[in-house]
Every structure is written in C-alpha cells, then in structure tokens.
Design a protein around this motif. Structure first.
Motif, mmCIF file in Angstrom:
data_model
loop_
_atom_site.group_PDB
_atom_site.id
_atom_site.type_symbol
_atom_site.label_atom_id
_atom_site.label_comp_id
_atom_site.label_asym_id
_atom_site.label_seq_id
_atom_site.Cartn_x
_atom_site.Cartn_y
_atom_site.Cartn_z
ATOM 1 N N TRP A 89 -1.057 -1.387 5.744
ATOM 2 C CA TRP A 89 -0.406 -2.656 6.106
ATOM 3 C C TRP A 89 1.038 -2.462 6.552
ATOM 4 C CZ3 TRP A 89 -2.241 -7.590 3.391
ATOM 5 C CH2 TRP A 89 -3.589 -7.490 3.055
ATOM 6 N N SER B 279 2.079 -11.594 -2.924
ATOM 7 C CA SER B 279 0.806 -10.960 -2.568
ATOM 8 C C SER B 279 -0.273 -11.462 -3.521
ATOM 9 C CB SER B 279 0.905 -9.435 -2.644
ATOM 10 O OG SER B 279 1.071 -9.016 -3.975
ATOM 11 N N ALA C 278 5.403 -9.412 -3.998
ATOM 12 C CA ALA C 278 4.916 -8.339 -3.138
ATOM 13 C C ALA C 278 5.540 -6.998 -3.519
ATOM 14 C CB ALA C 278 5.181 -8.664 -1.672
#
Length: 155
Positions: free
Chosen positions: A114, A55, A22
């Motif tokens: 996000w 991710s 991520a």
C-alpha cells in the motif's frame, strides 16, 4: 482512512469493526501506546479529525458487504481479499496452499504494501508462500489475462 467522511462511510459499512490509528500513537507524558476509542458515527467532527489517519481490518463472510464497501472506497486505498486454495496442478508441479492462496483486489493502489497509491485498481493472485510464477501465469491465462509487473510478496 484519511478524512472524517471516509471514516464515517466505512463505519457505516462495517459497524462491528474495530478501527485503529493507522500508525502507532504514544502518550507524550507516559510513552504508553494510545488506542483509538471514539465512536466514529457519533464523535464530533473535530475530535475525529485529530485521530486521522485510521485503518481497519475486518473479516466478513463473502457476499455480505462487497457492494457497499466498494461504494465507500471512493478515492481512498482499500482492499478486499478472499483466501482459498487453488487446485493442484501436476502439469506445473504446483500444489494448493489454503494459507497462502487467494485473490485480492486493491483499490487505488498497485502494490501489496500500500505504498504506491494510484487512480486504478489492481488484482493480485496469491499463490504459495514464496510465489509461483508459472501457476500465477496459468491462473491469469484461465481468465483471459496475463501477469503484469514483478512478483510481490503479500499474505
């Protein structure tokens, strides 16, 4: 994905996807970027746990994974987006843009970056590169809804 269980659920739904760290990871000795290279479904739990958070960004044809994807999300943050082109609307002097128009559902989050996890889901109507509030309001009204909150810059 923040847990091994999350990663395994998404790897089952998106078996062809390339998963990544991520955030960027660097080799402590060489300073070179480290890629994620484990097989999520077969990697030992402790090895995979050390690679979190992960991710994934993966494109699939509409109608192929949505139900399984939504079930896999649970409490995690994820999105499903569909690019398209809203019809031209001479009444509001708005014209469709295939690159920027579309709809996106964010699960357990309410901002396009996000950064604000929540316990609810948010639908974003993407219109034009710079946003087009009258068009967004008209599209929302067509669905019997209204625009909530301030404009956010997404795609």
């Amino acid at each position: 994905m923040l847990t091994v269980e999350d990663a395994r659920r998404f790897a089952t739904v998106l078996p062809e996807a390339d998963f990544n760290h991520a955030g960027s990871r660097k080799d402590p000795v060489t300073g070179e970027s480290l890629d994620f290279g484990l097989d999520i479904l077969t990697a030992h739990h402790r090895l995979l746990e050390q690679e979190l958070p992960l991710s994934v960004l993966h494109y699939v044809p509409p109608g192929t994974v949505e139900d399984r994807f939504v079930r896999a999300v649970r409490q995690g943050t994820a999105s499903i987006g569909l690019h398209g082109r809203w019809p031209d609307d001479a009444e509001t002097d708005s014209y469709g843009h295939a690159k920027y128009d579309g709809v996106e559902v964010l699960f357990n989050c309410d901002d396009v970056d996000w950064l604000q996890p929540t316990d609810r889901h948010t639908v974003f109507v993407h219109v034009d590169k710079w946003g087009d509030l009258p068009r967004a309001e008209k599209l929302a009204a067509h669905l019997g809804s209204t625009v909530l909150g301030d404009a956010q810059h997404g795609w």
